[in-house]
Design a protein around this motif. Structure first.
Motif, mmCIF file in Angstrom:
data_model
loop_
_atom_site.group_PDB
_atom_site.id
_atom_site.type_symbol
_atom_site.label_atom_id
_atom_site.label_comp_id
_atom_site.label_asym_id
_atom_site.label_seq_id
_atom_site.Cartn_x
_atom_site.Cartn_y
_atom_site.Cartn_z
ATOM 1 N N ASP A 44 -7.590 11.353 5.345
ATOM 2 C CA ASP A 44 -8.809 11.377 4.906
ATOM 3 C C ASP A 44 -9.154 9.926 4.722
ATOM 4 O O ASP A 44 -10.267 9.360 5.151
ATOM 5 N N PHE A 45 -8.131 8.994 4.058
ATOM 6 C CA PHE A 45 -8.475 7.548 3.754
ATOM 7 C C PHE A 45 -8.648 6.911 5.213
ATOM 8 O O PHE A 45 -9.634 6.223 5.356
ATOM 9 N N LEU A 90 2.604 7.635 1.719
ATOM 10 C CA LEU A 90 1.421 8.629 2.270
ATOM 11 C C LEU A 90 1.822 9.185 3.338
ATOM 12 O O LEU A 90 1.286 10.306 3.767
ATOM 13 N N GLN A 148 -7.359 5.350 -4.968
ATOM 14 C CA GLN A 148 -7.414 6.874 -5.339
ATOM 15 C C GLN A 148 -6.366 7.878 -4.481
ATOM 16 O O GLN A 148 -5.865 8.705 -4.968
ATOM 17 N N ALA A 149 -6.137 7.507 -3.190
ATOM 18 C CA ALA A 149 -5.470 8.164 -2.320
ATOM 19 C C ALA A 149 -3.938 8.063 -2.689
ATOM 20 O O ALA A 149 -3.218 9.178 -2.926
ATOM 21 N N GLN A 207 -3.644 10.033 -6.083
ATOM 22 C CA GLN A 207 -3.713 11.332 -5.947
ATOM 23 C C GLN A 207 -2.215 12.030 -5.432
ATOM 24 O O GLN A 207 -1.453 13.047 -5.720
ATOM 25 N N HIS A 208 -1.739 11.085 -4.425
ATOM 26 C CA HIS A 208 -0.480 11.515 -3.919
ATOM 27 C C HIS A 208 0.606 11.473 -4.871
ATOM 28 O O HIS A 208 1.486 12.455 -4.648
ATOM 29 N N THR A 265 3.201 2.120 4.141
ATOM 30 C CA THR A 265 2.358 3.508 4.568
ATOM 31 C C THR A 265 3.063 4.730 5.119
ATOM 32 O O THR A 265 2.792 5.538 5.110
ATOM 33 N N ASP A 316 -10.769 3.628 -2.484
ATOM 34 C CA ASP A 316 -10.245 5.078 -1.821
ATOM 35 C C ASP A 316 -8.835 4.928 -1.564
ATOM 36 O O ASP A 316 -8.265 5.991 -1.545
ATOM 37 N N TRP A 317 -8.371 3.949 -1.240
ATOM 38 C CA TRP A 317 -6.824 3.657 -0.899
ATOM 39 C C TRP A 317 -6.253 3.829 -2.294
ATOM 40 O O TRP A 317 -5.269 4.595 -2.333
ATOM 41 N N GLY A 323 -4.368 13.425 2.255
ATOM 42 C CA GLY A 323 -4.980 12.305 1.698
ATOM 43 C C GLY A 323 -4.625 11.183 2.619
ATOM 44 O O GLY A 323 -5.902 10.264 2.411
ATOM 45 N N ALA A 324 -3.742 10.679 3.166
ATOM 46 C CA ALA A 324 -3.805 9.653 3.959
ATOM 47 C C ALA A 324 -4.787 9.782 5.201
ATOM 48 O O ALA A 324 -5.348 8.763 5.678
#
Length: 335
Positions: free
Chosen positions: A321-322, A313, A175-176, A179-180, A280, A172-173, A318-319
């Protein structure tokens, strides 16, 4: 109204000066560069250099760089960390979870030590330390845990503690991050439409850390790049992995981002995009070193080229959410 917090999540990052003055920068650099995780030379060799040369010359130069990126709200690193904590607290309260999120710095304020002491003084007995570093290195995650250990040695009532060593291996990181990047390209166009390239630029470390001491950081950076590139469906020719932020006379991990930007510019690359997956939150190394410094190097090598820095991020949806998923996963059994 959410439940009374029984669990604290403490975000931890490297740090930043309190203000962009030479005096504040000197205090920050003194604490940062005294850490043997950061500079592994024997103290009897390094400390005379640090106090005799580095802390005399570097604070004014670094302060000038910090002034270029300082915001009305303060240091970008602190601003983003604060917003992440605030957004996560809103999520925790909306879910009626007994969790409070704080942020901290190894060097600078609010300090990791002070935040732990505040949490313990409030009677919270479960603490999740979340170092905001996707890849593991002794200089980052190791330094965070050193600081935690030093604080715990002075406390009688130590909270039950959890942490994570890395999170770049979480799908999921990846994917984040992917997507970013997609979101940025949706707004600014992608590099391929301009015959461009994407650089994944990671904070460097001395080569000896990998070649002689066996650190896994370089491989984790390479794996992170490959995973994000795969999620973006990139071909090998469309991207590369480089390293930045070299300090001192020794060789660091290569290729150096700044040298590759100059070379690609001189070869006529029409567009260069850079994203920094080891960070980050945006900070001096991204906003000043990359977005200002490396941009200048590329544009001087190719005055007609187009440079794009893709921000970290930070506190984007999105960040958040992760981080919420990560926290919920790591707090299983406590919630």
């Amino acid at each position: 109204m959410g439940k009374k917090p029984q669990i604290a999540v403490l975000l931890a990052n490297t740090g930043t000066p309190d203000d962009p003055s030479p005096e504040a920068v000197r205090r920050y650099l003194r604490d940062y560069l005294k850490d043997r995780r950061i500079v592994e030379m024997p103290p009897f060799i390094w400390l005379p250099i640090l106090y005799g040369s580095v802390l005399r010359k570097r604070p004014a130069k670094s302060a000038a760089k910090y002034r270029q990126i300082w915001t009305p709200e303060g240091s970008p690193l602190v601003v983003h960390a604060r917003k992440i904590a605030e957004s996560l607290n809103e999520r925790m309260e909306a879910s009626d979870l007994p969790v409070r999120v704080e942020y901290s710095m190894c060097y600078g304020n609010p300090s990791l030590d002070a935040q732990i002491r505040k949490i313990v003084a409030e009677g919270i007995e479960k603490l999740f330390i979340l170092p905001l570093f996707p890849q593991y290195s002794p200089q980052t995650v190791g330094s965070v845990m050193d600081t935690v250990g030093k604080t715990y040695r002075t406390l009688r009532n130590i909270p039950a503690t959890r942490t994570v060593k890395r999170f770049c291996d979480r799908g999921d990181w990846v994917q984040a991050m992917a997507q970013h990047v997609r979101n940025y390209w949706a707004e600014h166009g992608d590099p391929w439409s301009e015959a461009g390239k994407l650089i994944f630029s990671f904070h460097g470390v001395p080569e000896e850390c990998v070649k002689e001491k066996g650190d896994t950081y370089q491989q984790e950076c390479i794996d992170s790049s490959k995973a994000i590139a795969a999620a973006l469906n990139l071909t090998p020719e469309q991207w590369e992995t480089d390293f930045q932020s070299k300090f001192g006379p020794h060789e660091w991990l290569q290729p150096y981002t700044i040298e590759r930007a100059k070379t690609l510019g001189s070869e006529g690359l029409n567009r260069l995009d850079i994203v920094c997956p080891s960070f980050t939150c945006d900070c001096l190394e991204t906003n000043e070193e990359v977005d200002l410094g490396i941009r200048k190097v590329y544009e001087e090598a190719n005055p007609t080229g187009h440079f794009h820095y893709i921000p970290c991020l930070n506190s984007t949806p999105g960040a958040i959410d992760f981080y919420e998923r990560l926290i919920r996963d790591e707090l299983q059994g406590w919630l």
